[in-house]
Write a protein that holds these residues in place. Structure first.
Motif, short mmCIF file in Angstrom:
data_model
loop_
_atom_site.label_atom_id
_atom_site.label_comp_id
_atom_site.label_asym_id
_atom_site.label_seq_id
_atom_site.Cartn_x
_atom_site.Cartn_y
_atom_site.Cartn_z
N LEU A 1 41.05 36.48 43.14
CA LEU A 1 42.47 36.55 43.43
C LEU A 1 42.69 37.17 44.80
N LYS A 2 43.75 36.75 45.45
CA LYS A 2 44.11 37.22 46.79
C LYS A 2 45.25 38.22 46.68
N ASN A 3 45.24 39.22 47.53
CA ASN A 3 46.36 40.15 47.62
C ASN A 3 47.40 39.58 48.59
N TRP A 4 48.59 39.29 48.08
CA TRP A 4 49.65 38.69 48.87
C TRP A 4 50.61 39.76 49.36
N GLN A 5 50.98 39.68 50.65
CA GLN A 5 51.89 40.66 51.25
C GLN A 5 53.17 39.96 51.69
N PHE A 6 54.27 40.70 51.56
CA PHE A 6 55.59 40.14 51.82
C PHE A 6 56.27 40.84 52.98
N VAL A 7 57.21 40.14 53.61
CA VAL A 7 57.89 40.63 54.81
C VAL A 7 58.71 41.88 54.53
N ASN A 8 59.53 41.86 53.52
CA ASN A 8 60.48 42.95 53.28
C ASN A 8 60.05 43.89 52.16
N THR B 1 52.31 44.52 47.04
CA THR B 1 51.39 43.39 47.12
C THR B 1 51.20 42.83 45.72
N ILE B 2 50.93 41.55 45.66
CA ILE B 2 50.70 40.88 44.38
C ILE B 2 49.31 40.25 44.43
N LYS B 3 48.53 40.49 43.39
CA LYS B 3 47.20 39.91 43.29
C LYS B 3 47.32 38.61 42.50
N ALA B 4 47.11 37.48 43.17
CA ALA B 4 47.29 36.18 42.53
C ALA B 4 46.52 35.10 43.29
N ASP B 5 46.48 33.93 42.69
CA ASP B 5 45.82 32.78 43.28
C ASP B 5 46.88 31.75 43.66
N PHE B 6 46.69 31.10 44.79
CA PHE B 6 47.62 30.07 45.25
C PHE B 6 47.50 28.83 44.37
N ILE B 7 48.65 28.31 43.93
CA ILE B 7 48.65 27.06 43.16
C ILE B 7 49.11 25.92 44.05
#
Length: 87
Positions: free
Chosen positions: A28-35, A39-45
């Motif tokens: 799983l990848k750690n996703w980061q957001f602008v605002n 972080t969210i640990k998830a896989d891209f679908i």
């Protein structure tokens, strides 16, 4: 008949020997957001329009706007979409 029983016995009782820990899932990848600092640990679908779909480790599907991701994450998404479209 003895050989069949012996083979069945051997297969049933040695099956766990070939198992391993860790499963067969993707990392799983750690996703980061602008605002957000979250972080969210998830896989891209997939990306459909401006909506990005991610799958968590619990197989929960989350949706986000493409613009909510940091520039590096948007770049990653764009590359994945391009790679998927090649298949």
């Amino acid at each position: 008949m003895k050989y069949l029983l012996l083979i069945t016995f051997a297969l049933v009782f040695t099956f766990d020997i070939f198992a391993h820990e860790g499963g067969h899932g993707t990392l799983l990848k750690n996703w980061q957001f602008v605002n957000s600092n979250e972080t969210i640990k998830a896989d891209f679908i997939m990306k459909a329009g401006e909506t990005v779909y991610l799958s968590t480790e619990n197989h929960q599907v989350l949706t986000f706007d493409y613009a909510d991701f940091e520039a590096s994450e948007q770049n990653y998404i764009t590359k994945r979409v391009h790679l998927i479209s090649q298949f």
